[in-house]
Design a protein around this motif. Structure first.
Motif, PDB file in Angstrom:
ATOM      1  N   ASP A  54      12.789   6.139   2.632  1.00 12.78           N
ATOM      2  CA  ASP A  54      11.490   6.849   2.696  1.00 12.78           C
ATOM      3  C   ASP A  54      11.096   7.452   1.357  1.00 12.78           C
ATOM      4  N   ASP A  55      12.081   7.979   0.594  1.00 12.02           N
ATOM      5  CA  ASP A  55      11.824   8.711  -0.646  1.00 12.02           C
ATOM      6  C   ASP A  55      10.944   9.931  -0.399  1.00 12.02           C
ATOM      7  N   ALA A  65       3.777   6.913   0.766  1.00 13.69           N
ATOM      8  CA  ALA A  65       2.909   7.541   1.760  1.00 13.69           C
ATOM      9  C   ALA A  65       1.444   7.461   1.337  1.00 13.69           C
ATOM     10  N   ASP A  66       1.193   7.607   0.024  1.00 14.13           N
ATOM     11  CA  ASP A  66      -0.182   7.525  -0.483  1.00 14.13           C
ATOM     12  C   ASP A  66      -0.782   6.142  -0.230  1.00 14.13           C
ATOM     13  N   GLU A  67       0.024   5.112  -0.474  1.00 10.59           N
ATOM     14  CA  GLU A  67      -0.481   3.752  -0.257  1.00 10.59           C
ATOM     15  C   GLU A  67      -0.723   3.487   1.224  1.00 10.59           C
ATOM     16  N   ALA A 106      -4.467   2.192   5.217  1.00  7.22           N
ATOM     17  CA  ALA A 106      -4.818   2.368   6.632  1.00  7.22           C
ATOM     18  C   ALA A 106      -6.252   2.862   6.768  1.00  7.22           C
ATOM     19  N   ALA A 107      -6.657   3.807   5.890  1.00  5.12           N
ATOM     20  CA  ALA A 107      -8.025   4.318   5.935  1.00  5.12           C
ATOM     21  C   ALA A 107      -9.033   3.223   5.584  1.00  5.12           C
ATOM     22  N   ASP A 108      -8.708   2.406   4.574  1.00  7.42           N
ATOM     23  CA  ASP A 108      -9.602   1.299   4.217  1.00  7.42           C
ATOM     24  C   ASP A 108      -9.754   0.327   5.372  1.00  7.42           C
ATOM     25  N   LEU A 109      -8.652   0.040   6.034  1.00  9.74           N
ATOM     26  CA  LEU A 109      -8.684  -0.887   7.164  1.00  9.74           C
ATOM     27  C   LEU A 109      -9.531  -0.323   8.305  1.00  9.74           C
ATOM     28  N   GLY A 164       4.744  -3.051   0.725  1.00  5.57           N
ATOM     29  CA  GLY A 164       6.169  -3.263   0.496  1.00  5.57           C
ATOM     30  C   GLY A 164       6.942  -1.982   0.232  1.00  5.57           C
ATOM     31  N   SER A 165       8.140  -2.158  -0.300  1.00  9.29           N
ATOM     32  CA  SER A 165       9.043  -1.042  -0.576  1.00  9.29           C
ATOM     33  C   SER A 165       9.897  -1.392  -1.788  1.00  9.29           C
ATOM     34  N   ARG A 166      10.539  -0.381  -2.384  1.00 10.26           N
ATOM     35  CA  ARG A 166      11.419  -0.662  -3.523  1.00 10.26           C
ATOM     36  C   ARG A 166      12.493   0.407  -3.625  1.00 10.26           C
TER      37      ARG A 166
END
Length: 208
Positions: free
Chosen positions: A148-149, A167-169, A174-177, A194-196
């Motif tokens: 999660d970071d 979380a920002d992405e 989600a808001a754009d969608l 994705g994740s890293r």
């Protein structure tokens, strides 16, 4: 209300379809046929975690599972770790809480594993807490990775290596969608982020 974003909802599919019929609805980390969704993929982050541990010489790992069900994080983690020739023992499923990490750390200490991947940062912090109490060095004796970071990951002692999910992405996409759904704009109804891996002080060379 003009629209609704639901994160990992446990509502029955029938109820979610009813909500989708009442108003524009976007699901995050939940799939229901016909509803727009934002998927969070841990695949890349998990693969990087496996590569990270293997490069440090680890071969015996533990996954502390904090999620019930067949389609949770555990399945992906097992597949990726097996592909990297890492032995993976699974503990749980438990509740994804700090106390779960405390309990799991005691079990790990009784075995021979040299690395722990926790269901999330909160569980990983419980592992770190109990290892400190038991006098087990991190990362000298056991390496620990969260998911999660969260803010606590960078401020823990030692700082926690973790798989970052932005979380920002998530919020932005989600808001754009949802806005596109409300306004009837054409475009993808399923979006994936994705994740890293974020390496920090809780991982290091396997002992011996």
């Amino acid at each position: 209300m003009d629209g609704l974003i639901l994160w990992a909802s446990t509502l029955p599919e029938e109820r979610l379809r009813e909500l989708g019929a009442e108003m524009p609805t976007v699901l995050v980390n939940r799939h229901v046929e016909g509803l727009p969704e934002l998927r969070i993929s841990l695949s890349q982050g998990i693969a990087q975690a496996a590569e990270h541990l293997k490069a440090y010489g680890h071969t015996r790992c533990v996954f502390v599972n904090g999620e019930h069900g067949e389609h949770g994080r555990g399945k992906s983690i097992r597949e990726v770790f097996e592909a990297h020739d890492l032995t993976l023992t699974e503990l749980g499923p438990y509740e994804p809480r700090f106390e779960t990490g405390v309990h799991a750390a005691t079990l790990v200490a009784a075995g021979e594993a040299t690395a722990v991947l926790a269901h999330n940062d909160l569980v990983a912090l419980g592992v770190l807490h109990q290892f400190a109490k038991l006098g087990i060095g991190v990362p000298g004796q056991v390496s620990v990775i969260g998911i999660d970071d969260t803010l606590l990951a960078a401020t823990s002692t030692p700082s926690l290596t973790t798989i970052r999910i932005s979380a920002d992405e998530i919020a932005t996409r989600a808001a754009d969608l949802l806005v596109n759904t409300i306004t009837g704009k054409s475009g993808a109804r399923a979006v994936e982020i994705g994740s890293r891996l974020i390496p920090r002080a809780s991982t290091g060379a396997a002992p011996g």
